[in-house]
Design an enzyme around this catalytic site. Structure first.
Site, short mmCIF file in Angstrom:
data_model
loop_
_atom_site.label_atom_id
_atom_site.label_comp_id
_atom_site.label_asym_id
_atom_site.label_seq_id
_atom_site.Cartn_x
_atom_site.Cartn_y
_atom_site.Cartn_z
N CYS A 1 44.61 20.82 71.24
CA CYS A 1 44.75 21.65 70.05
C CYS A 1 45.97 22.56 70.24
CB CYS A 1 43.49 22.47 69.84
SG CYS A 1 43.70 23.79 68.64
N CYS B 1 42.20 21.91 66.21
CA CYS B 1 40.75 21.76 66.06
C CYS B 1 40.38 21.76 64.58
CB CYS B 1 39.99 22.91 66.70
SG CYS B 1 40.19 23.08 68.45
N CYS C 1 37.52 26.74 67.45
CA CYS C 1 38.91 27.03 67.85
C CYS C 1 39.05 28.52 68.16
CB CYS C 1 39.84 26.62 66.72
SG CYS C 1 41.55 26.42 67.23
ZN LIG Z 1 41.62 24.73 68.74
#
Ligand SMILES: [Zn+2]
Length: 304
Positions: A255, A283, A289
């Protein structure tokens, strides 16, 4: 929805949860039936809601029938708490259920209504997940008549669905269904688990939380009760595969925001005109996240 909007006085007598008590009772009865027969599509009298069908009216009716004043509600759309659909549904519930709490945290929520995702954080026995469903019947791909589909479901006859998957294998060397993957519940009924990605399907299996699926337009409610078998339809020699997010070198994308390598990622393309900009991954579950980001900051502070 206008954030300053209040119900006009003569309409402020709406019952808690917008639906009248008879409607809520009927939906609850259908939910009980759906839980008793895991995966069975229970018909119900889907009510007109003050929003278009297809915007989550099925999930919303299930949520409004279940919610009580002690509940904490989370609404997500594609994993995000901030998308237009999620914000509008959350505001509607806040408006019609005075006294309830809403949250963006998966852990704090008792009731989670979701479109297209199961939260990344594992759910518990104290939580109920409500999924919005556009098309409840996986057999609609192979059989147009609902009467015949009912017989096929009753007999557990999914041979034509398996043939469809086999055709996929012959044409493309793998099953190409990316979401709405047909999943067999408790060894009998095959459901359309709503447009969740394949990545989320294993979360249905032996889930601690009750999962309810509501289709407003098609007037069906079905359930995956806690601790129930949920197996994606596959062949013995072709195992089920989830999205793996690896690049050509076999490395998994991380991410771009929190660095997680264990979450479902959205692939984000650079905007037009940004020459040289690379696409990136983030994410899909915004709460997850944020948590990872907070943890990373904490670690960085401790090490500083
Ligand atoms: Zn993330």
């Amino acid at each position: 929805m206008n954030p300053g909007y209040e119900l006009p006085l003569d309409e402020a007598a709406y019952s808690f949860g917008f639906l009248d008590e008879y409607a809520k009772r009927e939906v609850r009865r259908c939910i009980l039936k759906a839980i008793s027969i895991p995966g069975y599509q229970t018909p119900y009298a889907s009510r007109e809601m003050p929003m278009g069908r297809g915007f989550g009216t099925g999930g919303l009716q299930v949520t409004l029938s279940l919610i009580g004043q002690n509940d904490v509600l989370k609404v997500i759309d594609q994993g995000s708490d901030d998308s237009v659909n999620a914000v509008s549904l959350r505001q509607f519930v806040e408006l019609t259920c005075p006294g309830i709490d809403t949250t963006e945290s998966t852990v704090e929520a008792t009731l989670i209504q979701s479109r297209h995702r199961i939260p990344e954080t594992a759910l518990t026995e104290d939580q109920v997940l409500v999924l919005q469903v556009p098309y409840p019947d996986p057999l609609v791909l192979v059989e147009p008549s609902e009467a015949r589909r009912k017989v096929m479901h009753g007999e557990g006859d999914y041979s034509r669905l398996l043939t469809k998957l086999y055709e996929d294998l012959v044409h493309f060397d793998e099953i190409t269904i990316s979401h709405r993957y047909p999943t067999r519940i408790n060894g009998h009924y095959v459901i359309d688990p709503s447009p969740i990605p394949r990545y989320d399907v294993p979360q249905l299996h032996q889930s601690k939380a009750l999962m309810l699926l509501g289709a407003g337009r098609e007037k069906k409610i079905y359930a995956v009760p806690p601790y129930t078998q949920a197996e994606p339809l596959v062949f013995d020699d072709v195992p089920f595969r989830i999205e793996d997010f690896t690049n050509a070198q076999g490395q998994r994308h991380a991410c771009v925001r929190c660095g997680a390598v264990d979450s479902f990622l959205d692939e984000i393309m650079p905007a037009d005109g940004q020459d040289g900009a690379q696409k990136f991954w983030q994410c899909s579950d915004s709460d997850y996240c944020n948590q990872q980001l907070a943890q990373r900051k904490l670690l960085a502070e401790e090490n500083a």
